[in-house]
Scaffold this motif. Structure first.
Motif, mmCIF file in Angstrom:
data_model
loop_
_atom_site.group_PDB
_atom_site.id
_atom_site.type_symbol
_atom_site.label_atom_id
_atom_site.label_comp_id
_atom_site.label_asym_id
_atom_site.label_seq_id
_atom_site.Cartn_x
_atom_site.Cartn_y
_atom_site.Cartn_z
ATOM 1 N N ASP A 16 0.980 -1.094 0.053
ATOM 2 C CA ASP A 16 0.002 0.287 0.140
ATOM 3 C C ASP A 16 0.852 1.360 -0.042
ATOM 4 O O ASP A 16 1.729 1.376 0.650
ATOM 5 N N HIS A 49 -2.110 7.433 -4.855
ATOM 6 C CA HIS A 49 -2.499 6.022 -4.536
ATOM 7 C C HIS A 49 -3.852 6.128 -5.463
ATOM 8 O O HIS A 49 -5.041 6.309 -5.113
ATOM 9 N N GLY A 50 -3.756 5.509 -6.700
ATOM 10 C CA GLY A 50 -4.660 5.003 -7.524
ATOM 11 C C GLY A 50 -5.271 5.710 -8.439
ATOM 12 O O GLY A 50 -5.378 6.959 -8.467
ATOM 13 N N PHE A 97 -1.806 -1.375 -11.110
ATOM 14 C CA PHE A 97 -2.440 -0.537 -10.084
ATOM 15 C C PHE A 97 -1.528 0.872 -9.991
ATOM 16 O O PHE A 97 -0.532 0.873 -9.545
ATOM 17 N N ALA A 99 0.140 3.982 -8.889
ATOM 18 C CA ALA A 99 0.463 4.704 -7.699
ATOM 19 C C ALA A 99 1.999 5.157 -7.444
ATOM 20 O O ALA A 99 2.814 4.452 -8.179
#
Length: 190
Positions: A16, A49-50, A97, A99
């Motif tokens: 993350d 993030h994202g 993903f 990020a």
DNA sequence: CAAGAGATCATCT
DNA sequence: GATGATCTCTTGA
């Protein structure tokens, strides 16, 4: 590198983005260029993030510039802002993903010609544009892997930062990002 | 002090 | 043709 030093690999960055940003504080970044090696301690980061994060360049979709954020973790994402300053980011999360973590500030800048003796340099590195200038980081590293082979890498040298020394806050310079602008995704060492 | 302007270019529309 | 995940310098209260 002594025995306690651990080179950060893609395994570290596959997690993350906010966790990676938080854990990068206290890690040591190295840049080898023109027979010199610069090193400094990371003291401030921000997480992007994202695709849903309107503050993230990747929210605009996959383009020539942002495609690296969709790629493998541990890649370097560098872009030029305001025509003058390079911003240094490290790609996080699994492939596809989008990020990355923005390195916003470092301290204890040092330079070496032999990787043994390091000399302190007293130049300001307390901003994302300042640190890339002092570490002589530019667009050539964009899209490269974060590894000694490339010339830019990060090492865990066992520097412990107590939890109460870590501050979080809103990210800087993204007022256009709607509800995302207030996310406490900025981490810094006080 | 706080606020504002200018620098300068790759990338996207 | 517009703009920006910044920084430094200038202005004015």
């Amino acid at each position: 590198m002594n025995q306690k030093s651990i080179l950060l690999t893609p395994e570290f960055f596959i997690r993350d983005t906010r966790l990676v940003a938080r854990e990068l504080l206290g890690k040591v970044i190295y840049h080898r260029i023109n027979k010199k090696v610069y090193k400094a301690i990371i003291t401030e980061t921000e997480a992007y993030h994202g695709a849903g994060d309107l503050a993230c360049h990747c929210s605009k979709g996959k383009t020539k510039r942002t495609s690296v954020m969709f790629d493998h973790p541990g890649l370097i994402y560098i872009y030029l802002i305001y025509g003058i300053y390079y911003m240094l980011n490290i790609v996080t999360m699994p492939k596809n993903f989008p990020a990355a973590v923005l390195i916003r500030a470092v301290k204890n800048l040092q330079v070496s010609f032999d990787m043994k003796k390091f000399e302190k340099i007293n130049h300001p590195t307390d901003g994302p544009g300042k640190l890339t200038k002092q570490l002589q980081i530019d667009g050539r590293l964009n899209n490269k892997l974060l590894t000694p082979n490339t010339g830019l890498w990060v090492v865990d040298e066992g520097i412990e930062i107590p939890a109460d020394k870590i501050q979080t806050g809103k990210r800087i310079g993204i007022d256009y990002a709607g509800k995302w602008k207030d996310k406490p995704w900025r981490f810094y060492y006080k």
